[in-house]
Design a protein around this motif. Structure first.
Motif, PDB file in Angstrom:
ATOM      1  N   GLU A 311     -11.184   0.394   8.272  1.00 29.34           N
ATOM      2  CA  GLU A 311     -10.456   1.537   7.691  1.00 29.34           C
ATOM      3  C   GLU A 311      -9.204   1.292   6.773  1.00 29.34           C
ATOM      4  OE1 GLU A 311     -10.302   4.105  11.599  1.00 29.34           O
ATOM      5  OE2 GLU A 311      -8.854   2.549  11.561  1.00 29.34           O
ATOM      6  N   ILE A 312      -9.092   2.054   5.681  1.00 26.05           N
ATOM      7  CA  ILE A 312      -8.019   1.586   4.705  1.00 26.05           C
ATOM      8  C   ILE A 312      -7.022   2.543   4.987  1.00 26.05           C
ATOM      9  CG2 ILE A 312      -7.554   1.358   2.226  1.00 26.05           C
ATOM     10  CD1 ILE A 312     -10.670   0.595   2.283  1.00 26.05           C
ATOM     11  N   TYR A 313      -5.652   2.079   4.973  1.00 27.00           N
ATOM     12  CA  TYR A 313      -4.599   2.866   5.316  1.00 27.00           C
ATOM     13  C   TYR A 313      -3.598   2.802   4.179  1.00 27.00           C
ATOM     14  CZ  TYR A 313      -5.629   3.734   9.985  1.00 27.00           C
ATOM     15  OH  TYR A 313      -6.352   4.370  11.093  1.00 27.00           O
ATOM     16  N   PHE A 314      -2.734   3.850   4.037  1.00 23.82           N
ATOM     17  CA  PHE A 314      -1.699   3.861   2.975  1.00 23.82           C
ATOM     18  C   PHE A 314      -0.347   4.127   3.518  1.00 23.82           C
ATOM     19  CE2 PHE A 314       1.203   6.110  -0.144  1.00 23.82           C
ATOM     20  CZ  PHE A 314       1.335   4.969  -1.051  1.00 23.82           C
ATOM     21  N   GLU A 315       0.680   3.448   3.582  1.00 22.91           N
ATOM     22  CA  GLU A 315       1.927   3.700   4.074  1.00 22.91           C
ATOM     23  C   GLU A 315       2.807   4.635   3.308  1.00 22.91           C
ATOM     24  OE1 GLU A 315       2.613  -0.093   7.182  1.00 22.91           O
ATOM     25  OE2 GLU A 315       3.730  -0.049   5.488  1.00 22.91           O
ATOM     26  N   GLU A 316       3.098   5.811   3.836  1.00 17.73           N
ATOM     27  CA  GLU A 316       4.300   6.844   3.142  1.00 17.73           C
ATOM     28  C   GLU A 316       5.403   5.976   2.870  1.00 17.73           C
ATOM     29  OE1 GLU A 316       3.435   9.375   1.313  1.00 17.73           O
ATOM     30  OE2 GLU A 316       1.307   9.408   2.437  1.00 17.73           O
ATOM     31  N   GLU A 317       5.818   5.930   1.780  1.00 14.78           N
ATOM     32  CA  GLU A 317       7.325   5.485   1.506  1.00 14.78           C
ATOM     33  C   GLU A 317       8.545   5.982   2.387  1.00 14.78           C
ATOM     34  OE1 GLU A 317       8.234   4.804  -2.640  1.00 14.78           O
ATOM     35  OE2 GLU A 317       6.373   3.469  -2.584  1.00 14.78           O
ATOM     36  N   GLN A 318       8.327   7.282   2.462  1.00 17.80           N
ATOM     37  CA  GLN A 318       9.682   7.959   3.264  1.00 17.80           C
ATOM     38  C   GLN A 318       9.627   7.590   4.624  1.00 17.80           C
ATOM     39  OE1 GLN A 318       6.797   9.364   1.516  1.00 17.80           O
ATOM     40  NE2 GLN A 318       6.934  11.401   1.813  1.00 17.80           N
ATOM     41  N   ASN A 319       8.518   7.627   5.232  1.00 17.56           N
ATOM     42  CA  ASN A 319       8.445   7.402   6.560  1.00 17.56           C
ATOM     43  C   ASN A 319       7.659   6.183   7.172  1.00 17.56           C
ATOM     44  OD1 ASN A 319       5.957   8.084   6.288  1.00 17.56           O
ATOM     45  ND2 ASN A 319       6.008  10.160   7.162  1.00 17.56           N
ATOM     46  N   GLN A 320       6.937   5.442   6.302  1.00 14.49           N
ATOM     47  CA  GLN A 320       6.281   4.313   6.679  1.00 14.49           C
ATOM     48  C   GLN A 320       5.072   4.606   7.600  1.00 14.49           C
ATOM     49  OE1 GLN A 320       7.239   0.721   5.444  1.00 14.49           O
ATOM     50  NE2 GLN A 320       7.837   2.207   4.025  1.00 14.49           N
ATOM     51  N   GLN A 321       4.796   5.647   7.743  1.00 16.43           N
ATOM     52  CA  GLN A 321       3.662   6.125   8.666  1.00 16.43           C
ATOM     53  C   GLN A 321       2.365   6.043   7.904  1.00 16.43           C
ATOM     54  OE1 GLN A 321       2.786   7.598  11.451  1.00 16.43           O
ATOM     55  NE2 GLN A 321       4.975   7.670  11.997  1.00 16.43           N
ATOM     56  N   PRO A 322       1.587   5.170   8.365  1.00 15.22           N
ATOM     57  CA  PRO A 322       0.295   4.719   7.962  1.00 15.22           C
ATOM     58  C   PRO A 322      -0.786   5.954   7.963  1.00 15.22           C
ATOM     59  CG  PRO A 322       0.621   3.407  10.079  1.00 15.22           C
ATOM     60  CD  PRO A 322       1.570   4.479   9.873  1.00 15.22           C
ATOM     61  N   ARG A 323      -1.422   6.343   6.919  1.00 11.91           N
ATOM     62  CA  ARG A 323      -2.339   7.422   7.132  1.00 11.91           C
ATOM     63  C   ARG A 323      -3.674   6.797   6.406  1.00 11.91           C
ATOM     64  NH1 ARG A 323      -2.920  11.269   2.762  1.00 11.91           N
ATOM     65  NH2 ARG A 323      -1.786  10.364   0.998  1.00 11.91           N
ATOM     66  N   ILE A 324      -4.654   7.419   7.077  1.00 11.99           N
ATOM     67  CA  ILE A 324      -6.078   6.818   6.658  1.00 11.99           C
ATOM     68  C   ILE A 324      -6.384   7.396   5.445  1.00 11.99           C
ATOM     69  CG2 ILE A 324      -7.344   8.348   8.161  1.00 11.99           C
ATOM     70  CD1 ILE A 324      -9.289   5.806   8.548  1.00 11.99           C
ATOM     71  N   VAL A 325      -6.884   6.665   4.556  1.00 12.76           N
ATOM     72  CA  VAL A 325      -7.292   7.140   3.092  1.00 12.76           C
ATOM     73  C   VAL A 325      -8.768   6.914   2.818  1.00 12.76           C
ATOM     74  CG1 VAL A 325      -4.966   7.170   1.995  1.00 12.76           C
ATOM     75  CG2 VAL A 325      -6.430   5.164   1.995  1.00 12.76           C
ATOM     76  N   ALA A 326      -9.262   5.749   3.397  1.00  9.76           N
ATOM     77  CA  ALA A 326     -10.712   5.569   3.008  1.00  9.76           C
ATOM     78  C   ALA A 326     -11.406   4.511   4.032  1.00  9.76           C
ATOM     79  CB  ALA A 326     -10.668   5.037   1.603  1.00  9.76           C
ATOM     80  N   LYS A 327     -12.648   4.437   4.050  1.00 11.25           N
ATOM     81  CA  LYS A 327     -13.216   3.267   4.821  1.00 11.25           C
ATOM     82  C   LYS A 327     -14.213   2.617   3.808  1.00 11.25           C
ATOM     83  CE  LYS A 327     -13.313   5.756   9.074  1.00 11.25           C
ATOM     84  NZ  LYS A 327     -14.191   6.432  10.028  1.00 11.25           N
ATOM     85  N   GLY A 328     -14.425   1.358   4.203  1.00 11.26           N
ATOM     86  CA  GLY A 328     -15.443   0.716   2.984  1.00 11.26           C
ATOM     87  C   GLY A 328     -15.816  -0.745   3.665  1.00 11.26           C
ATOM     88  N   ILE A 329     -16.868  -1.056   3.191  1.00 14.20           N
ATOM     89  CA  ILE A 329     -17.504  -2.571   3.609  1.00 14.20           C
ATOM     90  C   ILE A 329     -17.017  -3.526   2.637  1.00 14.20           C
ATOM     91  CG2 ILE A 329     -19.709  -3.732   3.794  1.00 14.20           C
ATOM     92  CD1 ILE A 329     -21.050  -1.063   3.920  1.00 14.20           C
TER      93      ILE A 329
END
Ligand code: GLU
Length: 371
Positions: A311-329
């Protein structure tokens, strides 16, 4: 059109402990019949096995142990199927029970089999009633919840619409149970961090998901090209009105560039074995269809080998909340990625003493769910 209707436990469970909300099921069945009369193919994803089973066993709370939940599901699934059968019988409509497991769809063949069987059922004019096979799926290996399962089913049948019926009117700007001024959001064009933030978290006493899992399901399904609607289970007839162009509940528009079928298994069949957190530049690149390079990886979570789904996550700068953006091999193991993260591709060979190529995840093996 192909349509998925998902009904949650909080809607399915009736007032009396061991009964189903027959009034609701009867209404849904009538709607499904009408939809079929005008040529649509319909699948129902129905929760309620655990809830109904608990009632029949005389339990007043959802049990804590996994095996007790599984036992309750075994008891309740039969009750659930019987209620659907009874109401569909009135319309002479044949139904089929489909109990899916994540483990069964772990490999591509299992995923394809599920797709082909569902397709066959729809061609035969049958209405599949789908739930997870809770008896064999423990918490480790199960689909996270039936909201997620409904997104997977939408991909499997290539649905145009997914209707998630629940105990609120849709997605609100704030929790309407706590703030009476909360406003219903009628259309969501893109599920960004603001929308995810509005979802809150908890589900109901009997249900599992809550709004946040519905948003995650919507994120998945819209990325496959399905339009998702979250609406109250109080008036399922609104499904027909929505299809006629009226506005009810919250509608999530499908992504203009849906994930193709080849990548769908990556996005929803395989269960992820680890996580990556990526930076801004990498998010921008993968959103444009490029590969994920080691330079854009900030953090690796978990221990995994090559060739597994992450699972690939990105952390928002404002709240550091990781949200899932992609999945890959992944082409590299977690040990390798820890050594080459943040570095340019030219360094890979120097550092590892070998290289499987410049990208950590090649674009052909990358299913971007959100950007
Ligand atoms: N499969 C569970 C049941 O039928 C429900 C899971 C869920 O609603 O997320 O009780």
């Amino acid at each position: 059109m192909k349509i998925v209707i998902k009904i949650g436990t909080s809607s399915i469970k009736g007032q009396a402990e061991s009964s189903a909300n027959e009034e609701l099921i009867e209404q849904v069945v009538e709607i499904v019949y009408q939809l079929k009369q005008i040529g649509h193919q319909v699948v129902i994803v129905s929760s309620g096995a655990v809830g109904l089973g608990c009632g029949r066993l005389g339990w007043t709370e959802k049990p804590k142990t996994i095996t007790a939940k599984q036992a309750a599901a075994a008891v309740g699934q039969i009750l659930l199927a019987r209620v659907y059968e009874e109401f569909f019988q009135k319309y002479n409509q044949t139904i089929g029970q489909v109990l899916l497991t994540r483990i069964g769809m772990q490999n591509k063949e299992g995923y394809l089999n599920a797709r082909l069987t569902l397709r066959e059922l729809l061609l035969l004019g049958v209405v599949p009633i789908i739930n997870e096979n809770d008896v064999v799926a423990d918490d480790e290996i199960k689909f996270s919840d039936n909201d997620y399962l409904s997104a997977v089913v939408s991909e499997l049948i290539v649905a145009e619409h997914l209707f998630i019926l629940t105990d609120t009117e849709g997605l609100f700007t704030e929790d309407p149970r706590q703030n009476p001024n909360a406003k219903l959001i009628s259309v969501v064009e893109e599920i960004n961090s603001e929308i995810e933030g509005q979802a809150g978290s908890n589900g109901s006493q009997w249900g599992t998901g809550g709004m946040s899992s519905k948003i995650q399901a919507a994120k998945m399904a819209t990325s496959f090209g399905t339009t998702v609607h979250i609406l109250s289970s109080q008036a399922p007839s609104k499904i027909i009105e929505i299809l006629q162009g009226q506005k009810h509940g919250t509608t999530f528009l499908p992504r203009s560039t849906p994930i193709n079928a080849r990548k769908a298994w990556i996005a929803c069949g395989a269960s992820p074995k680890g996580k990556l957190i990526i930076d801004n530049g990498a998010l921008a690149a993968i959103s444009k269809g490029k590969s994920l390079l080691p330079v854009g990886i900030k953090k690796i979570i978990g221990k995994f080998g090559r060739g597994v789904v992450l699972e690939i996550y990105f952390e928002e700068e404002q709240n550091q909340q990781p949200r899932i953006v992609a999945k890959g091999i992944t082409k590299y193991s977690s040990d390798d990625l820890r050594k080459i993260k943040g570095l340019p591709c030219e360094e890979i060979d120097n550092i590892l003493g070998y290289s499987y190529g410049n990208s950590a995840i090649h674009r052909d093996d990358l299913a971007v769910i959100a950007n």
